[in-house]
Design an enzyme around this catalytic site. Sequence first.
Site, short mmCIF file in Angstrom:
data_model
loop_
_atom_site.label_atom_id
_atom_site.label_comp_id
_atom_site.label_asym_id
_atom_site.label_seq_id
_atom_site.Cartn_x
_atom_site.Cartn_y
_atom_site.Cartn_z
N ASP A 16 -20.68 47.31 52.39
CA ASP A 16 -19.78 48.34 52.53
C ASP A 16 -18.28 48.13 52.85
OD1 ASP A 16 -19.20 51.16 51.86
OD2 ASP A 16 -20.09 51.46 53.92
N ASN A 64 -25.68 55.15 44.05
CA ASN A 64 -24.38 54.39 42.87
C ASN A 64 -23.85 55.07 41.99
OD1 ASN A 64 -23.67 51.60 45.11
ND2 ASN A 64 -23.72 53.51 45.04
C1 FPP Z 1 -20.08 49.47 49.05
O1 FPP Z 1 -18.40 49.54 49.31
C2 FPP Z 1 -20.13 48.55 47.71
C3 FPP Z 1 -20.85 48.85 47.13
C4 FPP Z 1 -21.68 49.84 46.18
C5 FPP Z 1 -21.54 48.34 46.19
C6 FPP Z 1 -21.37 46.69 46.63
C7 FPP Z 1 -20.84 45.31 45.02
C8 FPP Z 1 -20.43 44.43 45.47
C9 FPP Z 1 -19.85 43.95 46.82
C10 FPP Z 1 -19.47 43.58 43.95
C11 FPP Z 1 -20.77 43.57 43.58
C12 FPP Z 1 -21.34 42.50 43.69
C13 FPP Z 1 -21.65 41.04 43.02
C14 FPP Z 1 -22.73 40.80 43.48
C15 FPP Z 1 -21.43 40.91 41.88
P1 FPP Z 1 -17.86 50.92 48.95
O2 FPP Z 1 -16.89 51.53 47.48
O3 FPP Z 1 -18.71 52.38 49.17
O4 FPP Z 1 -16.98 50.80 49.92
P2 FPP Z 1 -15.86 51.96 50.37
O5 FPP Z 1 -16.97 52.55 51.60
O6 FPP Z 1 -14.72 51.89 51.58
O7 FPP Z 1 -15.22 53.31 49.37
#
Ligand code: FPP
Length: 239
Positions: A16, A64
């Site tokens: 996250d 998501n």
């Molecule tokens: C949370 O950050 C992360 C995700 C929704 C997805 C995780 C994805 C990746 C690390 C990249 C793609 C992965 C691979 C394996 C190619 P957020 O957007 O919720 O962060 P925030 O809480 O700060 O808004």
Amino acid sequence: MSDKPQTVNHLAIIMDGNGRWAQSRGLERTAGHRAGADNVLEIMRAAKEFNIKYLTLYAFSTENWKRPAAEVGALMKLLQEFLFKQLPAMQKENVRLNAIGRLNDLPEAARLSLLGAMKATENNTGGVLTLALNYGGRAEIVDAAKKLIQAVKNGKIDPEKLEEKSFGEFLYDPRLPDPDLVIRTSGELRISNFLLWEMAYSELYISDVMWPDFDRQELAKALESYQNRNRRFGGVGKK
Ligand code: FPP
């Protein structure tokens, strides 16, 4: 406590904080996801170094899809890029790529890249990297219940004899052991529908560091914290 350090066999991570990482730098959220995807390899290598056999990463949840279409599209594209770019590294590290989730509902191109990379690494024996994609813990339990009902209808299982272990056989990947340690980055204190069945007795570690900055050193800190836990599994634990 025994003097033998307890080891993490299966580590699961809720990655996250990509969005906040980007916003704090005045960048688009997708730049954060890109940095986050680049970090996966670093942590995969570090996990191997720390003798962790199974690494499971929450890459895309069933919730998501509610994000703006452009962000969802960027995440799917990043997944394809990741699989294409990092396949040689996975081969070099002898890591088998695995996936859990409602994979059939992923966009066709992403699904095919995923299946291709899984096939290409299927004989690797040096570790297992599982991506949770279009994954939800409740969805997994519902999907397992559907498979179970089918098995009962086909006379393959006697519902009276159902136990936790036999129910577990209907989960997305029954070969995966339960995680010993679950890490969530970026300081949020939530499980967010991740591995609900499997993490019943997992140890939890929350890091304030945003996922793109969560490096080998931060992982070492989490493992050190785990070393000092007394896992009791509902009993009285080790003396
Ligand atoms: C949370 O950050 C992360 C995700 C929704 C997805 C995780 C994805 C990746 C690390 C990249 C793609 C992965 C691979 C394996 C190619 P957020 O957007 O919720 O962060 P925030 O809480 O700060 O808004």
